[in-house]
Each structure stands twice: as C-alpha cells, then as structure tokens.
Scaffold this motif. Structure first.
Motif: not given
Length: 170
Positions: A93-104, A140-147
C-alpha cells in the motif's frame, strides 16, 4: 525494549519522506529477521500449526512488523493501512501510494533545484540539500537523472560570493 528505541529513532513517515523512511524500515526489519514476512518467503500465513510452532512464530513476526509500521507513520498515513491484514499488504500500500510519479511534486522539486542557493547554510548542508533534491527528482522520474557534472554546476552556481574566487582557481 531495545527494539523500540531503534524504531523511535526513525522519523515518522509523512507525505515527503517515503524513500528515507522505507530504507530505514527495511534495514530495521532485515536486522530483526522480520523482512521475510513483509516481502520475502513468509508473506502468506501458514495453513496450520506444526510441531515447530510455525504458525505461532509467523503471527508473532507479523505482529511485530505491523506494530513497527503503525508506530513509525503519521496519523493521516495510518488510515491507508488501518485495515491491512498482513505486513505484505501494508508495505505494498505504501509502495503504491508514495512511489508513483507525481508531476506536481516533480515540478516543485525542479523549481527548488533551479533556485537553490547556499545563503546561510554551511558548505556541507548546502551540498546535502542539492544532492537530496537531485536524488528525489531522479527517484520520481527515472528519465530525469541528474548527472554529477550538472550537479556540480548547480552547486557552483548557488555558492555565496566569497567562494567564487576559490571556484575560479579550481
């Protein structure tokens, strides 16, 4: 009683600290040999008691985990797992609640990162703040990795003016 002191040292789960909380809780449960009932080989209740007392042992472990989970979360988060029957169900439940990508949340973090400055922070505090923001964005966004190179540019950009000479020398 020693177990409770360790749990008491974990900051309660709220809407902003899931990654830190889950890392600490996972380590705690692994150290107490409880992780198996959360996300391992013992997530389902044994069918019946055997000579080794396997059902009773499972119930004790799940009770300890549920207690640990419920006492290390804020009250408003507790509502999400109040009716969970097993630690596995609560953890998911926690994983689903807090791991989803949240654009805001992602936009808020990127805004903070772009405007971060040292101001009255020590160098160590400032570095930690930048690294934490970068890590949260990446989670939050695996495609937004900051090098590392971009992170260094952000750090240098936000340093107080008295450090500019040092940066230029380096």
């Amino acid at each position: 009683m020693g177990d409770l002191q360790v749990i008491g040292g974990i900051k309660k789960l709220n809407n902003q600290n899931y990654n830190t909380w889950s890392t600490c809780m996972m380590s705690y449960m692994q150290g107490q040999d409880l992780w198996k009932v959360v996300n391992g080989s013992e997530i389902t209740q044994p069918e019946a008691e055997d000579v080794n007392g396997i059902l009773q042992k499972w119930k004790i472990k799940t009770g300890k985990v549920m207690f640990a989970l419920k006492t290390t979360i804020e009250e408003d988060v507790l509502e999400h797992i109040r009716d969970a029957k097993t630690p596995y169900e609560a953890w998911n439940t926690f994983t689903k609640l807090f791991s989803k990508k949240n654009d805001t949340r992602l936009q808020l973090l990127e805004s903070k990162l772009l405007s971060v400055a040292q101001r009255d922070l020590t160098i160590a505090q400032y570095f930690h703040k930048v690294k934490t923001l970068c890590r949260e964005i990446s989670e939050l966004d695996l495609e937004a990795l900051i090098g590392e190179t971009r992170m260094k540019r952000i750090i240098i950009h936000g340093l107080r003016p008295e450090f500019r000479g040092f940066v230029a020398a380096v």
